[in-house]
Scaffold this active site. Structure first.
Site, short mmCIF file in Angstrom:
data_model
loop_
_atom_site.label_atom_id
_atom_site.label_comp_id
_atom_site.label_asym_id
_atom_site.label_seq_id
_atom_site.Cartn_x
_atom_site.Cartn_y
_atom_site.Cartn_z
N CYS A 112 0.85 -1.18 0.00
CA CYS A 112 0.00 0.00 0.00
C CYS A 112 0.89 1.23 0.00
CB CYS A 112 -0.89 0.01 1.25
SG CYS A 112 -2.09 1.37 1.27
N CYS A 119 -0.48 1.19 10.59
CA CYS A 119 -0.84 0.02 9.79
C CYS A 119 0.40 -0.68 9.26
CB CYS A 119 -1.74 0.45 8.63
SG CYS A 119 -2.18 -0.87 7.51
N GLU A 183 -5.21 0.17 -1.00
CA GLU A 183 -6.25 1.20 -1.00
C GLU A 183 -7.08 0.99 -2.28
OE1 GLU A 183 -7.88 3.39 0.74
OE2 GLU A 183 -8.91 3.85 -1.13
N LEU A 236 -11.84 7.05 8.99
CA LEU A 236 -11.71 8.45 9.42
C LEU A 236 -10.59 8.57 10.45
CD1 LEU A 236 -12.94 11.21 8.90
CD2 LEU A 236 -14.61 10.76 10.70
N ASN A 237 -10.70 7.80 11.51
CA ASN A 237 -9.60 7.62 12.47
C ASN A 237 -9.19 8.84 13.28
OD1 ASN A 237 -9.56 5.02 11.54
ND2 ASN A 237 -7.73 5.24 10.30
N ASN A 311 -4.75 -2.58 16.85
CA ASN A 311 -4.12 -3.91 16.91
C ASN A 311 -2.60 -3.73 16.82
OD1 ASN A 311 -6.55 -5.49 16.86
ND2 ASN A 311 -6.75 -4.89 14.72
N1 SAH Z 1 -6.96 1.20 2.62
C1 SAH Z 1 -8.31 0.94 3.04
C2 SAH Z 1 -8.57 -0.51 3.27
C3 SAH Z 1 -7.87 -1.09 4.48
S1 SAH Z 1 -9.09 -1.39 5.65
C4 SAH Z 1 -8.65 1.82 4.24
O1 SAH Z 1 -7.77 2.51 4.72
O2 SAH Z 1 -9.81 1.87 4.63
C5 SAH Z 1 -8.20 -1.58 7.05
C6 SAH Z 1 -8.88 -0.92 8.24
O3 SAH Z 1 -8.09 -1.24 9.36
C7 SAH Z 1 -8.87 0.60 8.14
O4 SAH Z 1 -10.04 1.13 8.69
C8 SAH Z 1 -7.69 0.99 9.00
O5 SAH Z 1 -7.87 2.28 9.54
C9 SAH Z 1 -7.71 -0.09 10.05
N2 SAH Z 1 -6.41 -0.35 10.63
C10 SAH Z 1 -5.20 -0.24 10.04
N3 SAH Z 1 -4.22 -0.57 10.91
C11 SAH Z 1 -4.83 -0.91 12.06
C12 SAH Z 1 -4.36 -1.37 13.33
N4 SAH Z 1 -3.08 -1.54 13.56
N5 SAH Z 1 -5.28 -1.63 14.28
C13 SAH Z 1 -6.59 -1.49 14.04
N6 SAH Z 1 -7.10 -1.08 12.86
C14 SAH Z 1 -6.22 -0.78 11.89
#
Ligand code: SAH
Length: 363
Positions: A112, A119, A183, A236-237, A311
């Site tokens: 990605c 992530c 993505e 969104l985060n 996570n």
């Molecule tokens: N690129 C896309 C698809 C990936 S979905 C996106 O960003 O939506 C993966 C989901 O997991 C996303 O909502 C991301 O914010 C979340 N995510 C990524 N790393 C994470 C982690 N370490 N712990 C919890 N959620 C995580």
């Protein structure tokens, strides 16, 4: 001349292919049925066709298949699949069993480019876009595994010998989420083609499919224009640009206001809502004022919120908040009349939970 991969063809291309071979038009439909519903691995498997016809087709065409390199099972039942693709890259898919559903989480890219700090996939960088057939083939391959037909090619794996979970054309898979590596909106052409094939060729309901994006704002309308209307999830985060900039560099290009405007503009059916995912990170985005800001931001958008406790993975500098902070955050959203649920993190012991996929690449 290079052989044609039948799994890479759209409906129109398949019709063209049979026409060029001088075959009647209904053969196109039969081939699609055998690939997507019967899960034929080779042309030889299409036993509805005479030996001569199979031989003739095999002279000019073939069916590609993902190579199952490893299959791991978590103690909570989650399964992670490592697949090899044609050019020796690899990807992961995760099957998450729950009481009444079996959700398959699929990848749209190898690696990605977004490099979100929380992530693990972001850490390995971008390798390449997946082709539509490589996206769809994750579903075919996993459902085939669930029906115990696929052989594992790697010696290091331990294969549980339990029988298939459920029977059926999709090996018991009830839901599909584009939440694996990559993505999806940065690979829109192939993702749109994949969505057409999943819904049309495999007969999967678009209501059972969710696409998650980090927020490529202009591509949201384009997705809705070009693809079947699957559920949309937006990562969104954070509730301020300041925090979101720190967590997701894409926010510098498409800040929260621009992203939410794009969400407001899509035409949702009356019952539909956009899911806003919110990875909860201790001391970063989990304060009660963040929760209040989130309520204000989402006003006017048919939405629900999915809180994802962070996570962890090796070398991650973030921590997951306490259960109490997560519940207090949720309560504010609920009081703000936003339907909010906390995502159960499954498969952590095999690095299969959100944000933990790296497919053997070094992060
Ligand atoms: N690129 C896309 C698809 C990936 S979905 C996106 O960003 O939506 C993966 C989901 O997991 C996303 O909502 C991301 O914010 C979340 N995510 C990524 N790393 C994470 C982690 N370490 N712990 C919890 N959620 C995580």
């Amino acid at each position: 001349m290079a052989k044609i991969n039948l799994k890479a063809l759209s409906k129109a291309a398949m019709e063209e292919f049979v026409k060029e071979l001088g075959l009647p038009a209904y053969r196109a439909k039969q081939i699609l049925h055998w690939i997507y519903e019967k899960k034929a691995e080779t042309i030889e498997d299409i036993t509805e066709f005479s030996k001569e016809l199979r031989k003739r087709l095999s002279e000019t065409a073939y069916i590609s298949n993902l190579k199952l390199l490893r299959r791991q099972t978590s103690k909570d039942g989650t399964e992670k699949f490592l697949f090899g693709i044609e050019d020796a890259e690899s990807i992961e898919s995760v099957l998450i069993p729950d009481e009444d559903r079996h959700t398959l989480c699929i990848s749209s890219q190898v690696g990605c480019a977004m490099s979100c700090g929380f992530c693990l996939t972001g850490g390995i960088g971008f390798k390449r876009n997946l082709k539509a057939h490589e996206i769809v083939d994750q579903i075919i391959a996993v459902s085939r595994v669930q029906s115990s037909k696929l052989k594992v090619e790697s010696s290091e794996s331990k294969i549980p010998s339990h029988p298939p979970l459920l029977k059926g054309g999709t090996g018991g898979i009830t839901n599909i989420v584009f939440m694996g590596m990559g993505e999806p909106l940065l690979n829109l052409d192939e993702v749109v083609a994949a969505l057409h094939r999943i819904t049309e060729f495999m007969g999967f309901s678009k209501r059972k499919i969710t696409l998650s994006t980090c927020g490529i704002a202009p591509k949201i309308a384009e997705l809705y224009r070009r693809a079947p209307h699957v559920n949309l999830a937006v990562s969104l985060n954070a509730a301020t640009d300041e925090v979101r900039n720190k967590l997701m560099s894409i926010n510098k290009k498409y800040p929260i206001r621009v992203l939410l405007d794009a969400c407001r503009k899509i035409h949702l059916s009356p019952r539909d809502r956009i899911t806003f995912e919110y990875v909860m990170i201790d001391g970063m985005n989990d304060s009660l004022s963040d929760a209040k800001r989130l309520v204000a931001l989402l006003r006017g958008i048919p939405s629900k919120v999915n809180l994802i406790p962070f996570n962890p993975f090796a070398e991650s500098r973030f921590k997951r908040p306490s259960d109490n902070s997560i519940l207090a955050f949720q309560e504010i959203l609920v009081r703000g009349k936003i339907y909010t649920f906390i995502r159960k993190s499954k498969g952590q012991d095999i690095l299969a939970a959100c944000g933990q996929l790296k497919a053997g690449y070094t992060a």
